[in-house]
Structures are given as structure tokens and as C-alpha cells.
Design a protein around this motif. Structure first.
Motif, mmCIF file in Angstrom:
data_model
loop_
_atom_site.group_PDB
_atom_site.id
_atom_site.type_symbol
_atom_site.label_atom_id
_atom_site.label_comp_id
_atom_site.label_asym_id
_atom_site.label_seq_id
_atom_site.Cartn_x
_atom_site.Cartn_y
_atom_site.Cartn_z
ATOM 1 N N LEU A 38 0.835 -1.199 0.000
ATOM 2 C CA LEU A 38 0.000 0.000 0.000
ATOM 3 C C LEU A 38 0.878 1.262 0.000
ATOM 4 C CD1 LEU A 38 -3.084 0.318 0.199
ATOM 5 C CD2 LEU A 38 -2.813 0.580 2.667
ATOM 6 N N ALA A 39 0.572 2.216 -0.869
ATOM 7 C CA ALA A 39 1.264 3.518 -0.936
ATOM 8 C C ALA A 39 2.748 3.385 -1.282
ATOM 9 C CB ALA A 39 1.093 4.298 0.372
ATOM 10 N N SER A 40 3.110 2.327 -1.999
ATOM 11 C CA SER A 40 4.530 2.164 -2.353
ATOM 12 C C SER A 40 4.895 2.929 -3.619
ATOM 13 C CB SER A 40 4.842 0.676 -2.561
ATOM 14 O OG SER A 40 3.970 0.134 -3.534
ATOM 15 N N GLY A 41 3.914 3.482 -4.333
ATOM 16 C CA GLY A 41 4.187 4.236 -5.557
ATOM 17 C C GLY A 41 4.319 5.726 -5.276
ATOM 18 N N ALA A 42 3.755 6.549 -6.141
ATOM 19 C CA ALA A 42 3.835 8.014 -5.986
ATOM 20 C C ALA A 42 3.389 8.442 -4.603
ATOM 21 C CB ALA A 42 2.944 8.686 -7.039
ATOM 22 N N THR A 43 2.344 7.785 -4.117
ATOM 23 C CA THR A 43 1.723 8.233 -2.863
ATOM 24 C C THR A 43 2.707 8.246 -1.695
ATOM 25 O OG1 THR A 43 -0.394 7.410 -3.664
ATOM 26 C CG2 THR A 43 -0.182 7.739 -1.285
ATOM 27 N N GLY A 44 3.515 7.201 -1.589
ATOM 28 C CA GLY A 44 4.438 7.112 -0.456
ATOM 29 C C GLY A 44 5.569 8.126 -0.514
ATOM 30 N N ARG A 45 5.797 8.733 -1.684
ATOM 31 C CA ARG A 45 6.860 9.750 -1.820
ATOM 32 C C ARG A 45 6.284 11.160 -1.921
ATOM 33 N NH1 ARG A 45 11.797 7.049 -3.377
ATOM 34 N NH2 ARG A 45 11.462 4.937 -2.647
ATOM 35 N N SER A 46 4.967 11.249 -1.870
ATOM 36 C CA SER A 46 4.310 12.525 -2.148
ATOM 37 C C SER A 46 4.635 13.584 -1.095
ATOM 38 C CB SER A 46 2.798 12.296 -2.174
ATOM 39 O OG SER A 46 2.122 13.491 -2.456
ATOM 40 N N SER A 47 4.693 14.835 -1.527
ATOM 41 C CA SER A 47 4.947 15.930 -0.586
ATOM 42 C C SER A 47 3.694 16.304 0.203
ATOM 43 C CB SER A 47 5.475 17.154 -1.340
ATOM 44 O OG SER A 47 6.651 16.801 -2.047
ATOM 45 N N GLY A 48 2.545 15.826 -0.260
ATOM 46 C CA GLY A 48 1.329 15.946 0.553
ATOM 47 C C GLY A 48 0.732 17.336 0.672
ATOM 48 N N LEU A 49 1.075 18.260 -0.238
ATOM 49 C CA LEU A 49 0.490 19.601 -0.137
ATOM 50 C C LEU A 49 -1.026 19.522 -0.313
ATOM 51 C CD1 LEU A 49 3.488 20.495 -0.563
ATOM 52 C CD2 LEU A 49 2.610 22.383 -1.935
ATOM 53 N N GLU A 80 -6.700 8.628 10.825
ATOM 54 C CA GLU A 80 -5.976 9.899 10.766
ATOM 55 C C GLU A 80 -5.452 10.149 9.354
ATOM 56 O OE1 GLU A 80 -5.747 11.921 13.290
ATOM 57 O OE2 GLU A 80 -6.564 10.548 14.795
ATOM 58 N N CYS A 81 -5.411 11.427 8.941
ATOM 59 C CA CYS A 81 -4.770 11.773 7.660
ATOM 60 C C CYS A 81 -3.585 12.705 7.886
ATOM 61 C CB CYS A 81 -5.762 12.418 6.705
ATOM 62 S SG CYS A 81 -6.230 14.102 7.174
ATOM 63 N N GLY A 82 -3.356 13.104 9.142
ATOM 64 C CA GLY A 82 -2.201 13.957 9.449
ATOM 65 C C GLY A 82 -2.312 15.367 8.884
ATOM 66 N N PHE A 83 -3.548 15.843 8.687
ATOM 67 C CA PHE A 83 -3.671 17.188 8.117
ATOM 68 C C PHE A 83 -3.118 18.232 9.091
ATOM 69 C CE2 PHE A 83 -6.121 21.169 7.480
ATOM 70 C CZ PHE A 83 -5.532 21.519 6.268
ATOM 71 N N THR A 84 -2.232 19.074 8.595
ATOM 72 C CA THR A 84 -1.616 20.120 9.406
ATOM 73 C C THR A 84 -1.853 21.453 8.717
ATOM 74 O OG1 THR A 84 0.098 18.543 10.019
ATOM 75 C CG2 THR A 84 0.563 20.858 10.479
ATOM 76 N N ARG A 85 -2.568 22.317 9.412
ATOM 77 C CA ARG A 85 -2.891 23.616 8.817
ATOM 78 C C ARG A 85 -1.716 24.560 9.023
ATOM 79 N NH1 ARG A 85 -7.732 27.562 10.939
ATOM 80 N NH2 ARG A 85 -6.800 29.415 10.025
ATOM 81 N N ALA A 146 -0.838 17.108 4.400
ATOM 82 C CA ALA A 146 -1.314 15.908 5.104
ATOM 83 C C ALA A 146 -0.335 14.776 4.846
ATOM 84 C CB ALA A 146 -2.725 15.560 4.648
ATOM 85 N N ASP A 147 -0.595 13.657 5.484
ATOM 86 C CA ASP A 147 0.295 12.498 5.398
ATOM 87 C C ASP A 147 -0.258 11.521 4.347
ATOM 88 O OD1 ASP A 147 1.570 10.075 5.738
ATOM 89 O OD2 ASP A 147 0.851 9.741 7.781
ATOM 90 N N PRO A 148 0.372 11.420 3.173
ATOM 91 C CA PRO A 148 -0.187 10.599 2.096
ATOM 92 C C PRO A 148 -0.291 9.112 2.446
ATOM 93 C CG PRO A 148 1.361 12.200 1.212
ATOM 94 C CD PRO A 148 1.514 12.231 2.699
ATOM 95 N N SER A 149 0.739 8.526 3.063
ATOM 96 C CA SER A 149 0.661 7.096 3.394
ATOM 97 C C SER A 149 -0.418 6.850 4.444
ATOM 98 C CB SER A 149 2.001 6.591 3.923
ATOM 99 O OG SER A 149 2.993 6.768 2.947
ATOM 100 N N GLY A 150 -0.463 7.712 5.455
ATOM 101 C CA GLY A 150 -1.464 7.564 6.515
ATOM 102 C C GLY A 150 -2.880 7.725 5.958
ATOM 103 N N SER A 151 -3.065 8.686 5.049
ATOM 104 C CA SER A 151 -4.397 8.902 4.463
ATOM 105 C C SER A 151 -4.828 7.673 3.673
ATOM 106 C CB SER A 151 -4.373 10.108 3.508
ATOM 107 O OG SER A 151 -3.875 11.247 4.156
#
Ligand code: FAD
Length: 388
Positions: A38-49, A80-85, A146-151
Motif C-alpha cells: 500500500l502507498a509504495s508508488g507516488a503516494t508514499g513519496r508525495s509531498s502531501g500539499l 488519521e490523515c495527518g492534516f496540518t494547517r 497531510a500524510d499521504p501514506s497515513g491517508s
């Protein structure tokens, strides 16, 4: 005996997980097939903006509809999605002021929480920034990251609670079509049947679509990012920023890191199996670029770099539609910006699959035929593609 599902989703990234969640919410039993984890592709490296500043209205609408998920994740999805405002600033050079204003106007019409602010306002929001090369900026006070892998994990967990399944370490190798309709897929772990198959395979999407005879213009896009430990003088952090004049974006990560990516540093083409290692000269370029906006970062310390890859289309916008045999769908080509829109894209694709039409956002602009018909998507004030 062949196992069955109501829909098979190829790819366990944020898009596959979001689609599985929304299909399961509608009472279907989706099966996500993931060749790795899970999330081993683009998602796991995403900057999560997570920001809404797009120049194309349907994308701004997707980002805005998705923002409500990130903000209210626990109630809407669970986990959790780790959203940080952090607040988000979009900086453009002076000669692009008309583009900035027109984009903000369109976004405000959509209902997005965004406003024009002056360079003096930016200096108050981010005292360490140089602010002498622009007069105005767009500011989204509620945006962040936010946290892409966690989401992805949270969406998949919610899908499973509602009857969805995930099979990892399972590569899909063939799609069986019977009487013009998808019927089953063959994988390295056996065959699975379903009347619906969705290509959410990121950088691998072209190869997956080719299995039903479709030529989908998705090529591989590679992107390096760096984490720099901020010097003590900058410990208070800063907003999330896209700095168009410096072809760069950056955001805080945790308490004392800054994540930085360059928009003119993308590698396009080649195979998705290539080793993902940042370019040798990348660190020098990134340090030079961030110091142009935040001079005090010269005293920062490199923490790490990484490279990720995604599928990119000729107009750098996704492909979201039915295509090829009945029951086959494309949910791919996110072109380096598909994390923040994934919640709404999953909702729209589930509506399209179950009801024949997306209602959360009108996604009809993202059809595959736009490429063969020469109708590439472009924002009304776009003067160059995002990745260059
Ligand atoms: C470095 C980087 C930074 C980014 N920053 C941002 C950002 O700040 N904000 C933003 O909105 N977007 C960002 N993006 C883009 C965003 O991360 C992607 O658009 C999004 O993650 C795509 O999700 P996906 O599920 O389509 O693809 P992926 O996450 O790549 O998932 C596809 C999955 O399909 C699997 N797969 C492929 N072929 C098969 C097969 N035959 N059988 C089974 N499984 C298969 C792969 O293993 C992979 O896990 C960034 C991307 C990168 C690389």
C-alpha cells in the motif's frame, strides 16, 4: 475457484484507496490489487500539499471538495490523515499578476477560502521571506499538508470495514474481456472476476490500459524532494508555499524540517521500473533556490533527499472516464498533483461507475478523447505547464 468482487481496482495508492472507500460506501465490494505494498508508488513519496490554487476550474473544484475530507477526516473517513494547517501562499512574479488575480477570482467563485494579500502581509505572515520581487500573493489560510501514506491506510481501512478487500504483493498481468465487457483479471496470485476494472496504476497506468488495447498517453514523471533542517533562527516554521518565480514549492515538515521540491527539475519518460535515486546536482540546486526566498536557510542542514514518480499526461491533468471495453475505467495521469484531489476524485469515480455520472464535481472535462481530438486542457491564464 475464481474469487469474485463487484469492482477490481488496480493500484493501492491514494487514488485506488479513495475509490475503494467510496465504492464500499455505496454498498459494493471492491477489491484492490497492489503489486507491492500500500502507498509504495507516488503516494508514499508525495509531498502531501493540500491547497486549492489551480488555474483550471474543475481541478480547483476537486481540490476544494477534497479539502472538506482532510479537514473533517475522522468524521468523514475515520482514522488519521495527518492534516496540518499551516496556511498556503501562492507567489507569482510581478509580470504574472493578472494570472494571479484571475485565478483567485475563479477560486473565490467556486467558494474556496482564498484571498489576495500584499507583499507587506506576506512579510508579516513569514518574516524570514524575501518579499521584494512581488506585489501581491494568494493566501489560503486554511490549507497546509497531510500524510499521504497515513491517508491511504485510513481510506483502505474504512473500505475494508465496509466490505472492501486488499491483496498486496499481487501483480495484475492480464485483463479478460468477454463479449466486449471486462470479466476478470489474472494476477501473480491467481484470477479474480468482476464486471468492473479500474486502472489506478499511477506511473504504470499506460501498461495496464494496454492490456485492453488502449493507448493512453501517460508517461513516467520523476520528481526529487529534499528535507532540510531549519537553523534555530527559523524554528518557528513558515507557511506552505508555491513560489512560481523560483519554480519551487516548500512546506514545513514536523517541528524543524522544511520539505522542498523544484518544478523545473522533472524527468519525463523512460520506464517505471528504473531505480529512483535523486540527481547528483539536485542538492546544490535546491539549496540555492530556497535561499533565494529564505536567505537564513543558508545555515540549514541537509537531512535527506528522495525521488518519486507518477504518471503524467500531455496537458498535466488526469484522465477520469470509462474507456475501452464496457466496465473498464481510467483513474490515472495525476501528473504530480493527485494527492490533494484524491478524496473527491474517488467520490466522482464511484458515482460514475455506479450511477453513470459524477455529481460531486463535473469531471467530464477529463475524458481520454481530449488527446486524440486536440482539446488539451489549459487554465484561462496559464502561461506554461506546471512541470518543466
Ligand atoms: C515526489 C512527489 C511529490 C508529490 N507531491 C504532491 C503534493 O504535494 N500534492 C499532491 O496533491 N500531489 C503530489 N504528488 C502527486 C501525488 O502523490 C500522486 O498524483 C498520487 O499519489 C497518485 O496516486 P495514485 O494512487 O494514482 O498512484 P500511486 O501511488 O503510484 O499508486 C499506483 C499503484 O499501482 C500499483 N501497480 C501498478 N501496476 C500494477 C499492477 N499491474 N498490478 C498491481 N498493482 C500495480 C503500484 O505498485 C502503485 O502502488 C507528488 C508525487 C511525487 C512523486
Amino acid at each position: 475457484m475464481i474469487e469474485t468482487a463487484d469492482a477490481i481496482v488496480i493500484g493501492g495508492g491514494i487514488q485506488g484507496a479513495s475509490l475503494a472507500f467510496h465504492l464500499a460506501e455505496k454498498g459494493l465490494r471492491p477489491l484492490v490489487i497492489e503489486r507491492s505494498t500500500l502507498a509504495s508508488g507516488a503516494t508514499g513519496r508525495s509531498s502531501g500539499l493540500v491547497r486549492m490554487h489551480y488555474d483550471l476550474e474543475p481541478e480547483a473544484r476537486l481540490a476544494w471538495a477534497s479539502f472538506a475530507y482532510f479537514r473533517d477526516w475522522r468524521e468523514r473517513v475515520g482514522g488519521e490523515c495527518g492534516f496540518t494547517r499551516t496556511g498556503f501562499l501562492q507567489l507569482y512574479p510581478r509580470d504574472a499578476a493578472a494570472r494571479l488575480r484571475s485565478n483567485v477570482e475563479m477560486q473565490q467563485r467556486v467558494g474556496i477560502s482564498t484571498m489576495l494579500v500584499s507583499a507587506d502581509d506576506v512579510a508579516r505572515l513569514a518574516p524570514a521571506f524575501r518579499t521584494d520581487d512581488f506585489d501581491e500573493a494568494a493566501y489560503e489560510p486554511e490549507s497546509g499538508y497531510a500524510d499521504p501514506s497515513g491517508s491511504t491506510a485510513a481510506l483502505l481501512a474504512a473500505a475494508r470495514e465496509r466490505g472492501g478487500r486488499l491483496v498486496q504483493g499481487c501483480e495484475m498481468t492480464a485483463i479478460r474481456v468477454e463479449c466486449g465487457r471486462v470479466a476478470a483479471v489474472d494476477t501473480t496470485r491467481g484470477s479474480f472476476s468482476a464486471p468492473v476494472v479500474v486502472d489506478a496504476a499511477g506511473a504504470w497506468a499506460r501498461g495496464v490500459a494496454a492490456l485492453v488495447g488502449l493507448d493512453v498517453p501517460v508517461t513516467v514523471w520523476r520528481h526529487d524532494t529534499a528535507f532540510i533542517r531549519r537553523p534555530r533562527a527559523l524554528r518557528l516554521g513558515h507557511p506552505t508555499v508555491i513560489d512560481d518565480g523560483n519554480a519551487m514549492y516548500f512546506r514545513p515538515e514536523g517541528r524543524d524540517l522544511t520539505l522542498i521540491g523544484l518544478e523545473d527539475d522533472a524527468g519525463i519518460g523512460g520506464e517505471p521500473e528504473e531505480v529512483l535515486r535523486p540527481a547528483d546536482e539536485f542538492v546544490g540546486r535546491v539549496v540555492d533556490r530556497i535561499c533565494r526566498r529564505i536567505p537564513a536557510m543558508a545555515d540549514g542542514e541537509l537531512q535527506s533527499t528522495q525521488r518519486g514518480q507518477d504518471g503524467i499526461t500531455p496537458d498535466q491533468r488526469p484522465i477520469l472516464c470509462a474507456a475501452g471495453p464496457d466496465g473498464f475505467y481510467l483513474d490515472c495521469g495525476f501528473s504530480g498533483t493527485g494527492f490533494k484531489t484524491a478524496p473527491a476524485v474517488g467520490a466522482c469515480m464511484a458515482e460514475l461507475i455506479v450511477g453513470g455520472r459524477a455529481t460531486t464535481v463535473d469531471i467530464s472535462a477529463f475524458g481520454l478523447e481530449r488527446f486524440s481530438e486536440g482539446r488539451l486542457l489549459a487554465g484561462s491564464h496559464e502561461d506554461r505547464p506546471m512541470w518543466r
